[in-house]
Scaffold this motif. Structure first.
Motif, PDB file in Angstrom:
ATOM      1  N   THR A 431      -5.690  -8.164   3.181  1.00  0.00           N
ATOM      2  CA  THR A 431      -5.062  -7.639   4.199  1.00  0.00           C
ATOM      3  C   THR A 431      -3.666  -7.222   4.013  1.00  0.00           C
ATOM      4  O   THR A 431      -2.682  -7.356   5.005  1.00  0.00           O
ATOM      5  CB  THR A 431      -5.213  -8.388   5.577  1.00  0.00           C
ATOM      6  OG1 THR A 431      -4.839  -9.820   5.098  1.00  0.00           O
ATOM      7  CG2 THR A 431      -6.637  -8.524   6.144  1.00  0.00           C
ATOM      8  N   GLY A 432      -3.169  -7.276   2.664  1.00  0.00           N
ATOM      9  CA  GLY A 432      -1.963  -7.036   2.243  1.00  0.00           C
ATOM     10  C   GLY A 432      -1.523  -5.397   1.936  1.00  0.00           C
ATOM     11  O   GLY A 432      -2.536  -4.679   2.010  1.00  0.00           O
ATOM     12  N   TRP A 433      -0.403  -5.332   1.775  1.00  0.00           N
ATOM     13  CA  TRP A 433       0.200  -3.823   1.568  1.00  0.00           C
ATOM     14  C   TRP A 433      -0.384  -3.240   0.458  1.00  0.00           C
ATOM     15  O   TRP A 433      -0.672  -2.004   0.366  1.00  0.00           O
ATOM     16  CB  TRP A 433       1.837  -4.169   1.260  1.00  0.00           C
ATOM     17  CG  TRP A 433       2.503  -4.123   2.595  1.00  0.00           C
ATOM     18  CD1 TRP A 433       3.240  -5.411   2.841  1.00  0.00           C
ATOM     19  CD2 TRP A 433       2.690  -3.394   3.653  1.00  0.00           C
ATOM     20  NE1 TRP A 433       3.761  -5.301   4.053  1.00  0.00           N
ATOM     21  CE2 TRP A 433       3.589  -4.136   4.501  1.00  0.00           C
ATOM     22  CE3 TRP A 433       2.244  -2.003   3.848  1.00  0.00           C
ATOM     23  CZ2 TRP A 433       3.994  -3.615   5.812  1.00  0.00           C
ATOM     24  CZ3 TRP A 433       2.543  -1.502   5.029  1.00  0.00           C
ATOM     25  CH2 TRP A 433       3.569  -2.358   5.876  1.00  0.00           C
ATOM     26  N   GLU A 434      -0.896  -4.035  -0.752  1.00  0.00           N
ATOM     27  CA  GLU A 434      -1.377  -3.450  -1.903  1.00  0.00           C
ATOM     28  C   GLU A 434      -2.760  -2.738  -1.500  1.00  0.00           C
ATOM     29  O   GLU A 434      -2.904  -1.679  -2.173  1.00  0.00           O
ATOM     30  CB  GLU A 434      -1.801  -4.326  -3.168  1.00  0.00           C
ATOM     31  CG  GLU A 434      -0.297  -4.903  -3.911  1.00  0.00           C
ATOM     32  CD  GLU A 434       0.395  -3.480  -4.594  1.00  0.00           C
ATOM     33  OE1 GLU A 434       1.466  -2.936  -4.148  1.00  0.00           O
ATOM     34  OE2 GLU A 434      -0.309  -2.935  -5.561  1.00  0.00           O
ATOM     35  N   SER A 435      -3.526  -3.231  -0.847  1.00  0.00           N
ATOM     36  CA  SER A 435      -4.871  -2.694  -0.355  1.00  0.00           C
ATOM     37  C   SER A 435      -4.510  -1.591   0.495  1.00  0.00           C
ATOM     38  O   SER A 435      -5.469  -0.941   0.874  1.00  0.00           O
ATOM     39  CB  SER A 435      -5.822  -3.731   0.025  1.00  0.00           C
ATOM     40  OG  SER A 435      -5.391  -4.174   1.345  1.00  0.00           O
ATOM     41  N   ALA A 436      -3.483  -1.551   1.261  1.00  0.00           N
ATOM     42  CA  ALA A 436      -3.156  -0.408   2.251  1.00  0.00           C
ATOM     43  C   ALA A 436      -2.834   1.185   1.684  1.00  0.00           C
ATOM     44  O   ALA A 436      -2.457   1.904   2.340  1.00  0.00           O
ATOM     45  CB  ALA A 436      -2.094  -0.915   3.373  1.00  0.00           C
ATOM     46  N   LYS A 437      -2.539   0.907   0.323  1.00  0.00           N
ATOM     47  CA  LYS A 437      -1.692   2.120  -0.363  1.00  0.00           C
ATOM     48  C   LYS A 437      -2.832   3.315  -0.616  1.00  0.00           C
ATOM     49  O   LYS A 437      -4.167   3.202  -0.775  1.00  0.00           O
ATOM     50  CB  LYS A 437      -1.559   1.752  -1.830  1.00  0.00           C
ATOM     51  CG  LYS A 437      -0.057   1.176  -2.048  1.00  0.00           C
ATOM     52  CD  LYS A 437       0.170   0.811  -3.412  1.00  0.00           C
ATOM     53  CE  LYS A 437       1.636   0.178  -3.436  1.00  0.00           C
ATOM     54  NZ  LYS A 437       1.665  -0.330  -4.822  1.00  0.00           N
ATOM     55  N   THR A 438      -2.205   4.565  -0.432  1.00  0.00           N
ATOM     56  CA  THR A 438      -2.832   5.693  -0.393  1.00  0.00           C
ATOM     57  C   THR A 438      -2.039   6.899  -0.934  1.00  0.00           C
ATOM     58  O   THR A 438      -0.680   6.630  -0.708  1.00  0.00           O
ATOM     59  CB  THR A 438      -3.735   6.101   0.760  1.00  0.00           C
ATOM     60  OG1 THR A 438      -4.562   7.193   0.640  1.00  0.00           O
ATOM     61  CG2 THR A 438      -2.737   6.449   1.989  1.00  0.00           C
ATOM     62  N   ARG A 439      -2.464   7.789  -1.678  1.00  0.00           N
ATOM     63  CA  ARG A 439      -1.819   9.025  -2.168  1.00  0.00           C
ATOM     64  C   ARG A 439      -1.630   9.988  -0.908  1.00  0.00           C
ATOM     65  O   ARG A 439      -2.471  10.028  -0.078  1.00  0.00           O
ATOM     66  CB  ARG A 439      -2.593   9.663  -3.301  1.00  0.00           C
ATOM     67  CG  ARG A 439      -2.808   8.690  -4.337  1.00  0.00           C
ATOM     68  CD  ARG A 439      -1.431   8.624  -5.052  1.00  0.00           C
ATOM     69  NE  ARG A 439      -1.349   8.105  -6.473  1.00  0.00           N
ATOM     70  CZ  ARG A 439      -0.640   7.220  -7.030  1.00  0.00           C
ATOM     71  NH1 ARG A 439       0.379   7.012  -6.489  1.00  0.00           N
ATOM     72  NH2 ARG A 439      -0.776   6.906  -8.423  1.00  0.00           N
TER      73      ARG A 439
END
Ligand SMILES: [Zn+2]
Ligand SMILES: [Zn+2]
Length: 449
Positions: A431-439
């Motif tokens: 549930t962190g920022w790293e897994s929320a990333k997208t292009r």
């Protein structure tokens, strides 16, 4: 500043927008898309930031801006006038209720100082978040002391979280690492947890820096300050040098009280965790909070050196445990009877009964229609005088009817704002920022619960 300017102007440029007419759907669509792109998407080549001993690609253009300017935008500052008011209240409480208000801790079952230190050393870095009482750990130690054996933990670190029943909590691989590194430190120096203080020549500040410098042990500033404070309050370590350099262990409760009393002020209400990418706001507020409470303590200590606690870290019991977790929360409930004939105020939202009907021997259900901070209501005493800290068998604050900070917060005044502490989203994990990333071009992204 540059990229925010660029973003904001790009919305307006060539858009044909006019303040003289309402926006239409294609315009709104374009604006929402731009906002999302700026705040929540990245692209190949956006660059990297350094956090947690590693490099991470920026989450978005806003992330870059926020990393650089969060402090200037929020502009947190310590208000000395409010600090002095709080210092006076604390001094009054000290005079009226005595020193024990700041020293009360948990039952240690007549364990030896060496044992208490060992149990707390191996559990403080695991951060219980109040989900488990340390009393349980002391009992576990009495049942089986080998659970807390340094070599045992070092040889089988993955067993330790299981042994102290931490597995139901999140981040289990992190916990195994903490156990492993914390035991390794002791093995390398050939000392017991109790001997840590003599290892740093009885200087508790040196010990603090030593623990924090060992990355991977789980001893960040918050957990370290809590551990060191407990060791002094529980009498494990006596009269260490530099005890006054240990700060209050900052957390959302102490931050909440700092914001509501106004000792810590910000230019705008704190922003949502949805915008606080990589928790920069949380970090700066956390840091300023410890400084604000240190300021309160130093004013108190300067004015009344003979009637003061030895260190700001001792403020914790009153601010965190009593005011933050018990008084300063929306616990005064207004209930309505199912008959719609009665309303009454009550100290517990767990009540299910119409207490007005009950007095006349009628059973009727009732439900909560409003919850407020007790300090904002003239009937707030209903909550405070029922609290365990004011009314148990030997309470710390006998007879208290109102939060002692009422004269500072002025909660019944219309200007009072029930300010909330910041929340944080972690950088790593599901549930962190790293897994929320997208292009940008891919869309989507974000967090899922
Ligand atoms: Zn009723
Ligand atoms: Zn209040």
């Amino acid at each position: 500043m540059e990229n925010f300017n660029e973003f904001f102007k790009s919305i307006l440029r060539n858009s044909g927008l006019s303040l003289l007419r309402d926006l239409n759907i294609p315009e709104i669509r374009q604006i929402i898309s731009k906002i999302n792109e700026y705040f929540y998407t990245n692209y190949e080549g956006i660059g990297y930031t350094y956090e947690l001993n590693d490099y991470y690609e920026y989450f978005s253009e806003f992330h870059k801006f926020w990393e650089k300017y969060h402090k200037e935008i929020i502009n947190p500052r310590i208000d000395e006038i409010s600090c002095e008011k709080i210092a006076n209240v604390l001094h009054n409480l000290y005079q009226e209720y005595g020193k024990k208000l700041f020293y009360e801790l948990y039952e240690t079952y007549s364990l030896q100082p060496e044992d208490i230190c060992r149990i707390r050393y191996f559990s403080a870095n695991q951060d219980f978040r109040g989900t488990r009482s340390f009393k349980d750990l002391f009992k576990k130690y009495i049942d089986d002391p080998s659970i807390f054996d340094t070599f045992n933990i070092n040889n089988n670190p993955e067993d330790f979280p299981k042994n102290i029943k931490l597995t139901s909590l999140s981040q289990s691989d992190k916990r195994v690492k903490y156990a492993s590194v914390a035991s390794q430190i002791l093995i390398e120096k050939n000392i017991t947890p109790y001997e840590l203080l003599s290892y740093t020549n009885n200087d508790i500040l040196k010990l603090r820096n030593f623990l924090i410098s060992n990355t991977g042990s789980g001893f960040g500033s918050k957990k370290t300050d809590m551990f060191l404070r407990d060791m002094v309050v529980l009498g494990v370590w006596k009269n260490p040098i530099n005890f006054d350099k240990i700060d209050v262990s900052s957390d959302i409760n102490t931050i909440k009280v700092a914001l509501r009393t106004g000792i810590l002020k910000t230019e705008i209400p704190l922003i949502s965790s949805f915008m606080d990418i990589f928790c920069y706001q949380y970090g700066v507020i956390d840091e300023m909070n410890a400084l604000a409470w240190r300021k309160v303590w130093s004013i108190w200590n300067d004015k009344f050196p003979d009637e003061c606690i030895e260190s700001p870290c001792l403020i914790d019991n009153l601010i965190y445990r009593i005011i933050g977790k018990e008084f300063c929360k929306e616990s005064l409930c207004t209930f309505e009877c199912v008959s719609k004939k009665h309303m009454f105020k009550w100290h517990s939202s767990r009540n299910k009964t119409c207490q007005t009907c009950y007095k006349n021997n009628i059973r009727n259900k009732a439900h909560v229609i409003k919850k407020v901070l007790p300090c904002t209501d003239s009937d707030g005493f209903i909550v405070i005088e029922k609290n365990k800290y004011t009314s148990s068998s030997s309470p710390l604050l006998p007879g208290l009817k109102e939060c002692p900070f009422v004269p500072v917060c002025n909660p019944k005044n219309n200007n009072f704002k029930k300010l909330n502490p910041p929340k944080s989203i972690s950088i790593l994990g599901q549930t962190g920022w790293e897994s929320a990333k997208t292009r940008r071009e891919e869309g989507g992204g974000g967090l899922m619960s």
